[in-house]
Design a protein around this motif. Structure first.
Motif, short mmCIF file in Angstrom:
data_model
loop_
_atom_site.label_atom_id
_atom_site.label_comp_id
_atom_site.label_asym_id
_atom_site.label_seq_id
_atom_site.Cartn_x
_atom_site.Cartn_y
_atom_site.Cartn_z
N ALA A 66 92.59 13.53 -13.99
CA ALA A 66 92.24 12.28 -14.66
C ALA A 66 91.56 11.31 -13.71
O ALA A 66 90.58 10.65 -14.06
N VAL A 67 92.08 11.19 -12.48
CA VAL A 67 91.53 10.19 -11.57
C VAL A 67 90.14 10.62 -11.07
O VAL A 67 89.27 9.76 -10.86
N VAL A 68 89.91 11.92 -10.92
CA VAL A 68 88.58 12.38 -10.50
C VAL A 68 87.58 12.20 -11.64
O VAL A 68 86.45 11.71 -11.42
N ALA A 69 87.96 12.56 -12.86
CA ALA A 69 87.06 12.37 -14.00
C ALA A 69 86.71 10.89 -14.16
O ALA A 69 85.54 10.53 -14.38
N ALA A 70 87.71 10.03 -14.04
CA ALA A 70 87.47 8.59 -14.15
C ALA A 70 86.64 8.08 -12.98
O ALA A 70 85.73 7.25 -13.17
N GLY A 71 86.94 8.55 -11.78
CA GLY A 71 86.19 8.11 -10.61
C GLY A 71 84.73 8.49 -10.68
O GLY A 71 83.84 7.68 -10.37
N LEU A 72 84.44 9.72 -11.08
CA LEU A 72 83.04 10.14 -11.21
C LEU A 72 82.34 9.35 -12.31
O LEU A 72 81.15 9.01 -12.18
N ALA A 73 83.06 9.03 -13.39
CA ALA A 73 82.47 8.19 -14.44
C ALA A 73 82.13 6.80 -13.91
O ALA A 73 81.10 6.21 -14.27
N GLU A 74 82.98 6.28 -13.01
CA GLU A 74 82.67 4.97 -12.43
C GLU A 74 81.44 5.02 -11.53
O GLU A 74 80.72 4.01 -11.42
N THR A 75 81.16 6.14 -10.89
CA THR A 75 79.96 6.21 -10.07
C THR A 75 78.71 6.04 -10.92
O THR A 75 77.66 5.63 -10.41
N VAL A 76 78.82 6.35 -12.21
CA VAL A 76 77.71 6.15 -13.14
C VAL A 76 77.74 4.74 -13.72
O VAL A 76 76.75 4.02 -13.75
N ALA A 77 78.92 4.33 -14.20
CA ALA A 77 79.05 3.06 -14.90
C ALA A 77 78.97 1.85 -13.97
O ALA A 77 78.57 0.77 -14.40
N LEU A 78 79.34 2.02 -12.69
CA LEU A 78 79.38 0.91 -11.73
C LEU A 78 78.61 1.30 -10.47
O LEU A 78 79.17 1.36 -9.37
N PRO A 79 77.30 1.54 -10.58
CA PRO A 79 76.56 2.07 -9.42
C PRO A 79 76.44 1.10 -8.26
O PRO A 79 76.18 1.52 -7.14
N SER A 80 76.63 -0.20 -8.50
CA SER A 80 76.59 -1.15 -7.39
C SER A 80 77.85 -1.08 -6.54
O SER A 80 77.86 -1.56 -5.40
N LYS A 81 78.92 -0.52 -7.09
CA LYS A 81 80.23 -0.55 -6.45
C LYS A 81 80.60 0.74 -5.74
O LYS A 81 81.22 0.71 -4.68
N CYS A 82 80.28 1.87 -6.34
CA CYS A 82 80.79 3.15 -5.83
C CYS A 82 79.82 4.25 -6.20
O CYS A 82 78.98 4.10 -7.09
N GLY A 83 79.94 5.38 -5.50
CA GLY A 83 79.03 6.48 -5.79
C GLY A 83 79.24 7.64 -4.86
O GLY A 83 80.06 7.59 -3.92
N LEU A 84 78.47 8.68 -5.07
CA LEU A 84 78.60 9.90 -4.28
C LEU A 84 78.00 9.74 -2.88
O LEU A 84 78.11 10.64 -2.05
N ALA A 85 77.40 8.58 -2.59
CA ALA A 85 76.98 8.28 -1.22
C ALA A 85 77.91 7.25 -0.59
O ALA A 85 77.56 6.63 0.42
N GLY A 86 79.10 7.05 -1.17
CA GLY A 86 80.07 6.11 -0.64
C GLY A 86 81.23 6.81 0.03
O GLY A 86 81.09 7.92 0.56
N ASP A 87 82.38 6.16 -0.01
CA ASP A 87 83.60 6.68 0.63
C ASP A 87 84.76 6.66 -0.35
O ASP A 87 84.73 5.95 -1.36
N VAL A 88 85.80 7.42 -0.03
CA VAL A 88 87.00 7.51 -0.86
C VAL A 88 88.23 7.37 0.02
O VAL A 88 88.36 8.05 1.04
N VAL A 89 89.12 6.46 -0.38
CA VAL A 89 90.45 6.32 0.20
C VAL A 89 91.44 6.44 -0.94
O VAL A 89 91.21 5.90 -2.03
#
Length: 461
Positions: free
Chosen positions: A42-65
């Protein structure tokens, strides 16, 4: 009003619950639970969706903690997917007299997010193609440009124009995107296809080559070899014993150590701004900055007792470095420019492979029936906001209602001059840019909660 917002901030179910900084992402995370996935799915599906919905905030060129617990765990696990310094960054900084801009080519850090999402997905059941598919479909059909996205693009308009003078998908040369407009992101759809295939090795192929071309053109020094050096640091979270029970947080180089130090003096009184200022002064980052919008948070919990909180980030303040890889609609982070101390011999200097200090962190506490985990975005305000929230959670045996009440309690933050400002007095009511997510495990139910201040949502089944 606060009572109503507190109640609406919390979602409890018998299957599981998800909280996210984006409503659509929370729904996509819940769909993974409904299809038989666990909290990690659930958290990965939601996180990847946020990389699309919130591109100014997070993405696949960012970091994960992240911080997580599994059924039966006695200690939470800290997960840090954060790239180290590029091999050439130290010499490049020295050649400039250590005057390295916080944005632009030299500011781009090695992305840790692909490895972080991939590792969390390994703890799930559904597999990377399924977890990627909803985000890929969202990018293909287009996102609805929210008022928040419009605000953040407006705040970053000069940065984006400097590095993309001909315009970009997020800031067209024809003018700003109006709230409510549908913005297709076909490049990001291709990016997610690549991630579905390559996972943690995403940047070892065509995507990495495109990143290197863009960074090199902007005067940076990242190489394809640099992009393949990321490892995921997974270890027991560190613990301190507070006057009201134990508190765990993510390990170095995150600010988890700063958060736990605030509460480690054993005093029963609530931790306040003076204590936070004292601790943050030892982080050697200079004056506190106002909260940025280069980070988001997602969280999930399931009926099996798994719980996880993810903080994923392009760094500070929004749109990271300001560089966009057009082929993939990919915003590049500025973790190196914001995180390192550009001073020879400094313990946080950009030595090859060294990970920079990061304000990102997440925490966990116990209650009689299980765990409460949480985090917020907010740059250097994350510690003040987490302290303000934990002051309301640590002294009690938390129920679902306690989570909502803690979320609507006035936040205080510390300005660049060191002055504390509190919502309802020096700040407008609900005027902080906190965006907490919380999850709570229990014997017969799962609870998630999302900060009511911005666009977050919590859902359950």
């Amino acid at each position: 009003m606060r009572t109503l917002l507190a109640r609406r901030s919390v979602a409890t179910g018998t299957l599981g619950a998800v909280a996210a900084g984006s409503r659509v992402a929370a729904g996509i995370g819940l769909s993974a639970l409904l299809e038989g996935g666990n909290a990690f799915d659930a958290v990965v599906a939601a996180g990847l969706a946020e990389t699309v919905a919130l591109p100014s905030k997070c993405g696949l060129a960012g970091d994960v903690v992240a911080i997580y617990t599994r059924a039966g765990d006695s200690t939470p696990t800290s997960l840090i997917a954060l790239g180290g310094a590029a091999a050439g960054l130290h010499d490049a900084a020295a050649a400039r007299g250590w005057d390295v801009p916080a944005t632009g080519g030299l500011s781009v850090g090695i992305p840790g997010a692909p490895a972080g999402y991939d590792r969390l997905g390994d703890l799930g059941r559904l597999g990377r193609p399924r977890l990627t598919a909803p985000a890929r479909a969202l990018a293909s059909r287009g996102i609805v440009w929210s008022p928040l996205s419009a605000l953040l693009a407006h705040e970053a308009r000069d940065l984006l124009a400097e590095h993309q003078p001909g315009g970009s998908v997020f800031a067209p040369a024809t003018g700003p995107i109006e709230p409510g407009a549908v913005v297709p992101l076909p490049g990001m759809a291709r990016l997610l296809d690549e991630f579905a295939e390559r996972g943690a090795q995403l940047n070892g192929g065509r995507v990495g080559e495109a990143i290197v071309r863009r960074v090199t053109a902007a005067g940076g020094c990242l190489t394809l070899e640099d992009l393949t050096t990321v490892t995921v640091d997974e270890a027991p979270a560190h613990r301190v014993d507070t006057a009201h029970g134990p508190l765990w947080a993510t390990n170095a180089p995150t600010y988890g150590r700063a958060l736990t130090e605030v509460f480690a003096d054993g005093e029963a009184s609530p931790a306040g701004p003076d204590r936070v200022r004292e601790v943050l002064a030892r982080q050697a980052r200079g004056a506190l900055a106002l909260a940025g919008e280069g980070t988001s948070t997602v969280a999930a919990v399931d009926r099996e007792g798994n719980a996880v909180v993810v903080v994923h980030s392009n760094s500070f303040p929004q749109f990271g470095s300001g560089l966009v890889v057009e082929d993939y609609d990919l915003v590049l982070n500025n973790r190196a420019g914001r995180g390192f101390a550009f001073e020879p011999g400094h313990p946080n200097a950009p030595v090859a492979g060294r990970r920079p200090l990061t304000t990102l962190h997440a925490w966990a506490t116990r209650h009689t029936g299980g765990w409460v985990l949480g985090a917020t975005p907010g740059g250097e305000q994350q510690v003040p906001w987490n302290v303000a929230l934990l002051n309301g959670l640590l002294p009690t045996d938390r129920t679902e209602n306690d989570l909502g009440q803690a979320l609507v309690t006035p936040r205080w933050q510390i300005g660049p001059d060191g002055t504390a400002r509190t919502e309802g007095t020096e700040l407008p009511a609900f005027g902080a840019r906190s965006s907490h997510v919380l999850v709570r495990t229990g014997t017969d139910r799962a609870t998630a909660a999302a900060d009511p201040r911005w666009d977050g949502a919590a859902v359950s089944a």
